[in-house]
Design a protein around this motif. Structure first.
Motif, PDB file in Angstrom:
ATOM      1  N   SER A   1      -4.386   7.564  -0.905  1.00 36.30           N
ATOM      2  CA  SER A   1      -3.992   6.361  -1.637  1.00 36.30           C
ATOM      3  C   SER A   1      -3.669   5.223  -0.684  1.00 36.30           C
TER       4      SER A   1
ATOM      5  N   LEU B   1      -6.957   3.658   0.576  1.00 39.33           N
ATOM      6  CA  LEU B   1      -7.636   2.847  -0.423  1.00 39.33           C
ATOM      7  C   LEU B   1      -6.850   1.583  -0.771  1.00 39.33           C
ATOM      8  N   SER B   2      -5.548   1.752  -0.959  1.00 42.42           N
ATOM      9  CA  SER B   2      -4.747   0.618  -1.423  1.00 42.42           C
ATOM     10  C   SER B   2      -4.498  -0.403  -0.333  1.00 42.42           C
TER      11      SER B   2
ATOM     12  N   PHE C   1       2.564   1.637  -3.395  1.00 40.03           N
ATOM     13  CA  PHE C   1       1.612   2.089  -4.412  1.00 40.03           C
ATOM     14  C   PHE C   1       1.312   3.575  -4.242  1.00 40.03           C
ATOM     15  N   ALA C   2       1.088   4.003  -2.989  1.00 35.49           N
ATOM     16  CA  ALA C   2       0.788   5.411  -2.730  1.00 35.49           C
ATOM     17  C   ALA C   2       1.972   6.295  -3.114  1.00 35.49           C
TER      18      ALA C   2
ATOM     19  N   ALA D   1       0.824  -1.211   0.000  1.00 35.55           N
ATOM     20  CA  ALA D   1       0.000   0.000   0.000  1.00 35.55           C
ATOM     21  C   ALA D   1       0.855   1.256   0.000  1.00 35.55           C
TER      22      ALA D   1
ATOM     23  N   VAL E   1      -7.258  -2.939  -0.486  1.00 35.50           N
ATOM     24  CA  VAL E   1      -7.104  -3.800  -1.662  1.00 35.50           C
ATOM     25  C   VAL E   1      -5.941  -4.767  -1.469  1.00 35.50           C
ATOM     26  N   ALA E   2      -4.835  -4.256  -0.905  1.00 34.04           N
ATOM     27  CA  ALA E   2      -3.655  -5.105  -0.720  1.00 34.04           C
ATOM     28  C   ALA E   2      -3.939  -6.236   0.256  1.00 34.04           C
TER      29      ALA E   2
END
Length: 363
Positions: free
Chosen positions: A323, A326-327, A19-20, A16, A330-331
C-alpha cells in the motif's frame, strides 16, 4: 526553507503511510483482529532479542540499494537491474575475497572495490544500450537480472568456484583479514558497513547539491532538451548515471558477506533490489527521506515476527508495504498538482495587480 517546498517533501510520504496504516487497520478489523494489539506487538518486538540490531542492519542494506535507485531516478532512469547487479557483485567479490590472503584492511578494500567494479560494469551494459541504441533501460536491466542469476549459478558450482557445505553451495570462506568488523552489542553485532552506508548518504547529498556534476544530473533529469542546449552531453550523463547507480548497488550485498556470512551462498538474501526502488520512492530521492524509509521498511520486516504470537497473520505487513508503494506515487501526484494549481493562482493574482480605484465624476 520555503513552506511550499517542505509541504511538497513531507506531505506525500505522510499521506502514503497514513493510508497504508488505515488500509491495514481495516483489513485487521475485517479479519477479527485488533489493530492496536498488532501495533503494540510490533513495537514491543523491537526490544526483544536481536530485533533492534537486525532492523539497523537491514536498514543499512535497504539504504544502499535505495541510493543506487535514487541516482537513476535523478535522470528519470528506472534501474530495475539493481537486483542482479548487487547479487552478481556480492558473488564475485566473495570469490575474490576467498581466493586471496592479504593484510587486514587491504584485503577488505579489495573485496569492496571488486563489488563496486562488478556492479558498475554490469550496469554499464544497459547504459551503453540506452545511450547509443535507444534501448529502454527497463527492458535491458530486467533481462540482465535473469542473466546474472544464471551466471551466479555457474560461478558457485563445485567445479567452478563453489564449495559444497552440507546441502548448500557457497564460495570459499573469506579469511578474517578480509572481514569487515562490526560493533558488538548486547542484542547482536551491528554491521561495520552501516557506517559506509551513512558515508554514501553524505556523499550522495554532496554530489547532488554541491558539485557541477550533480547540477547537470538534476538538470538532465528535469529537461534533457534544455540541458543539451546548455552544453550538457546527454549520452554521457545517461552512461555516468547508470554506471554510478550500478557501482553503489554493488555494495548492497557486502554488509552480510563481510559482516555475517563471510561467503556467498545459494541461499543468500535476495529481493533487496526491488525493495530499494520502493524505499527510494518513499524517500523521494532525498538522503534523509531515504534513511527514514529504510528504517520504516526494516521495522515492518523484522517486527512482523511478533504478529504470529498475537494471532495476527504476518502477511498484513506485506499489505502495508504494498500500500505504501502504491499510495506514495498517488500522493506525490496529488500534492504536485495542488502546488501547481496554487502557483498558477499566485501568478494570475500578480498579473492582475491591485485594483485601481475609480475617481468619482465632478458635479
Amino acid at each position: 526553507m520555503n513552506v511550499a517546498r517542505v509541504r511538497t517533501a513531507l506531505l506525500p510520504p505522510v499521506l502514503a503511510i497514513l493510508f497504508a496504516a488505515g488500509l491495514c487497520a481495516v483489513a485487521l478489523v475485517i479479519s477479527g483482529a485488533s489493530p492496536l494489539t498488532a501495533l503494540g506487538a510490533m513495537v514491543g518486538q523491537v526490544g526483544q532479542g536481536t530485533t533492534a540490531v537486525d532492523i539497523v542492519n537491514s536498514a543499512a542494506v535497504y539504504y544502499i540499494v535505495a541510493l543506487a535507485a535514487a541516482i537513476g531516478f535523478q535522470m528519470k532512469l528506472f534501474n530495475i537491474g539493481i537486483e542482479g547487479q548487487y547479487r552478481l557483485a556480492a558473488c564475485v567479490a566473495a570469490i575474490v575475497g576467498g581466493a586471496l590472503v592479504l593484510p587486514p584492511v587491504v584485503h577488505t578494500l579489495v573485496i569492496i572495490l571488486t563489488g563496486v567494479l562488478v556492479g558498475a560494469v554490469w550496469a554499464g551494459i544497459p547504459a551503453l544500450l540506452k545511450a547509443y541504441r535507444g534501448v529502454s533501460e527497463v527492458i535491458s536491466t530486467i533481462m540482465l537480472n535473469a542473466v546474472s542469476l544464471g551466471l551466479i549459478a555457474f560461478l558457485i558450482r563445485p567445479d567452478s568456484f563453489g564449495v559444497l557445505q552440507g546441502n548448500n553451495i557457497s564460495t570459499a570462506p573469506i579469511e578474517p583479514s578480509g572481514q569487515f568488523p562490526g560493533i558488538p552489542t548486547g542484542a547482536g553485532t551491528i554491521f561495520g558497513m552501516v557506517f559506509v552506508a551513512a558515508a554514501l548518504g553524505l556523499g550522495y547529498w554532496f554530489l547532488l547539491n554541491r558539485t557541477r556534476f550533480g547540477f547537470e544530473l538534476r538538470a538532465s533529469g528535469e529537461s534533457p532538451t534544455a540541458a543539451t542546449a546548455g552544453g550538457v552531453n546527454a549520452k554521457r550523463m545517461v552512461i555516468i548515471a547508470l554506471v554510478l547507480s550500478g557501482a553503489v548497488a554493488g555494495l548492497a550485498g557486502l554488509p552480510e558477506v563481510l559482516g555475517r556470512d563471510f561467503a556467498y551462498t545459494l541461499t543468500s538474501p535476495q529481493g533487496y533490489g526491488f525493495t530499494g526502488l520502493a524505499v527510494a520512492l518513499l524517500g523521494r530521492n532525498n538522503p534523509a527521506g531515504i534513511a527514514f524509509g529504510a528504517l520504516l521498511w526494516a521495522f515492518l520486516d523484522k517486527s512482523a515476527l511478533a504478529l504470529d504470537n498475537v494471532g495476527v497473520p504476518r502477511d498484513i505487513v506485506l499489505i502495508m508495504q504494498g500500500s505504501v508503494v502504491l499510495s506514495v506515487v498517488v500522493a506525490y501526484e496529488i500534492v504536485r498538482r495542488y502546488e501547481l494549481a496554487a502557483e498558477q493562482r499566485r501568478v494570475a493574482s500578480q498579473l492582475r495587480g491591485p485594483a485601481i480605484p475609480q475617481k468619482e465624476p465632478v458635479a
